[in-house]
Motif scaffolding. Sequence first.
Motif, PDB file in Angstrom:
ATOM      1  N   TYR A 311      -0.754   1.385  -1.670  1.00 60.17           N
ATOM      2  CA  TYR A 311       0.537   2.049  -1.821  1.00 60.17           C
ATOM      3  C   TYR A 311       0.618   2.808  -3.142  1.00 60.17           C
ATOM      4  CZ  TYR A 311       2.204  -0.751   2.136  1.00 60.17           C
ATOM      5  OH  TYR A 311       2.371  -1.320   3.366  1.00 60.17           O
ATOM      6  N   ARG A 312       0.115   2.201  -4.210  1.00 61.92           N
ATOM      7  CA  ARG A 312       0.160   2.883  -5.511  1.00 61.92           C
ATOM      8  C   ARG A 312      -0.682   4.154  -5.494  1.00 61.92           C
ATOM      9  NH1 ARG A 312       0.110  -2.514  -7.182  1.00 61.92           N
ATOM     10  NH2 ARG A 312      -2.160  -2.571  -7.447  1.00 61.92           N
ATOM     11  N   LEU A 313      -1.868   4.067  -4.916  1.00 61.94           N
ATOM     12  CA  LEU A 313      -2.746   5.226  -4.861  1.00 61.94           C
ATOM     13  C   LEU A 313      -2.177   6.323  -3.961  1.00 61.94           C
ATOM     14  CD1 LEU A 313      -6.163   3.379  -4.561  1.00 61.94           C
ATOM     15  CD2 LEU A 313      -5.344   4.663  -6.534  1.00 61.94           C
ATOM     16  N   SER A 314      -1.712   5.950  -2.780  1.00 59.52           N
ATOM     17  CA  SER A 314      -1.223   6.958  -1.837  1.00 59.52           C
ATOM     18  C   SER A 314       0.053   7.617  -2.345  1.00 59.52           C
ATOM     19  CB  SER A 314      -0.987   6.337  -0.454  1.00 59.52           C
ATOM     20  OG  SER A 314      -0.069   5.268  -0.526  1.00 59.52           O
ATOM     21  N   GLY A 315       0.909   6.874  -3.047  1.00 56.04           N
ATOM     22  CA  GLY A 315       2.127   7.460  -3.590  1.00 56.04           C
ATOM     23  C   GLY A 315       1.822   8.564  -4.575  1.00 56.04           C
ATOM     24  N   GLN A 316       0.924   8.293  -5.502  1.00 59.04           N
ATOM     25  CA  GLN A 316       0.510   9.293  -6.479  1.00 59.04           C
ATOM     26  C   GLN A 316      -0.100  10.509  -5.784  1.00 59.04           C
ATOM     27  OE1 GLN A 316      -2.618   7.788  -8.969  1.00 59.04           O
ATOM     28  NE2 GLN A 316      -3.264   9.810  -9.650  1.00 59.04           N
TER      29      GLN A 316
END
Length: 453
Positions: A311-316
Motif C-alpha cells: 500500500y505504501r509503495l502503490s500510493g506513492q
Amino acid sequence: MGNVVPLIHTATAIAAVVFLILKAKVNPALALVLGAIYLGIVCGLGAERTLELVNQGFGDLLAKVGLLIVLGVLLGTLLSALGALEKLMALLLRILGPRFLPYSFAVLLGTGLQFIFTDVLLVMTAPLARSLGVRIGPGGAARIAVAMAVGLEVGVTLSVPGVGTLALAGLLEVPLGVMLLYGFPLATVTITLTLLLFSALIKRGFWKPERDESPAAPEETAPSAQALTNPAQARGSLCPPPLALSLSPLLLAMAMIATGAFSAVAEWRSPLVGFLSDPVAGLLAGVILACLIARRHLPKGTVGDAFGQGYRLSGQFLVLRGVGGSLAAVMGAVGLGGIVEGTVASSTWAPLLLVWLIAAALHLAIGSVITSAITAAGILAPVAPSLDVQPVLVALAAGAGSLFAIHATSNTFWMLQALLGQTTRGALKTVTMSVSAASVIALGLIQAVSLMS
C-alpha cells in the motif's frame, strides 16, 4: 493560437518542471502539477478550466490503470516475501552457468518480475547482482550492470505488467492481452540484442574498471531495504515453499491475461472467457493464490506486513503517475495534439519514428521514463486512430522512445550507480548508453513488425 506559441509555452513549462525538481528540490508530483497549471493558464485556458483538466487527467489515468497498479504491486510484494526471486536466480545459475546468466537475469527483470515495484526490485536484486558480477568472468561487473539497467527500464514501458506499459495500453485503448502478446517478445529480443552489443564492446575495452568502477562498498542501507521489502526475511520463514509453488501466482496471472489475446485471435468469445482474461481478474487471482501460499508457509503476520508495504509503495506510485496524466491532459487541451497530428499527416512515411521522437524529446526534457511515456501517450491518443499502423505498435513506439537518454534526472540512474559500485562515468555507460541503445533497437524491431503486418 499558432502552432509556435503552444510549443514555446510547453517547452517553458517542461523546463520549469525540470528546474523545480533538480535545482529547487521540489517534490516531482508537486512540480508536475505546477507545470500543468502554468501551461493551461498561459495558453488561455483559464484557471477554472485548467484545474478541471488537471483533476480530469489525474482521474482518467487512475481509472484506467490504478487498480491494476495496486494489484501488481501487492502481487510483487508477496512474491518477494515468498523468496521467489532468490530461488529462481539460483536455479538459473545452476542450469545456464555464469556465461548466460546476465541474459536470463535481464529478461526476467524485464518481463515476469515487473510485477514488483521498480525501486523495490532494484534494491532487492542489486546485492545479488553485484555478487554475481565477480563470478561471470572478465567484465562481469559491467555486464551485470547493463543487464540490470536494460532489464528494469525496458520492462517498465514495453512489457506487461510494467507500470508504464499499463498506462500506455490504457491511454491508447490497447487490450492488455494484445500488449502482452506483442510486448513480451519485443522486450525479450530488445534486451538480448542490447546485451550482445555491449558484451562485444566490453570485450574490446569499452569498460575501464579503474575508472568506471568505484572501490567503495555498496551502501549499508541495501540489506535493511531488502529486509523491508521482504517481510519473511525479517521474521524468519517457517517452511519456505518450493520454487514452482512460489512462482505459481505469477504464472497464473500472466496465463489469464494472455488468454484474452489468444481468444481474440481465435475469435473465441464467451462471457466466461471475457471475465477470466480480464487483467483485473488475473492479477486478483494471483494475489489471492499468493496470500494462500504465504499463509501456509510463512510466519503469522507476514501477509499483513506485505500488504502494508504494498500500500505504501502503490500510493506513492499512483500519485506520480496520476500527475503525469494531468500534464498530458493539459498539453492535449492547449493544442499540442493537433500540432502532432498535423506533423504526422504531412509525414506519413514514418509515423512510428515520429511517435518515438516525441516520446524521446519528452524524456530528454522531463527526465522520467514513465512520466514521458504517459505524457506522450496522452498527446498521441487523439491522433492514434489516424495513423496507418496498429495502436499496439504506437503504444510500443512511445514506450521505446521514452527510454532514450536516461541521465542524471533519473532516480534509477543514481540508484544503479550507487548500489552496483560504479562511478558516474561508469553509470553513463551501463545506464545511459545501454538503455538508449535498447530504445533504438526496439524502434527498429517495431518498424519491422509494422512492415510485416
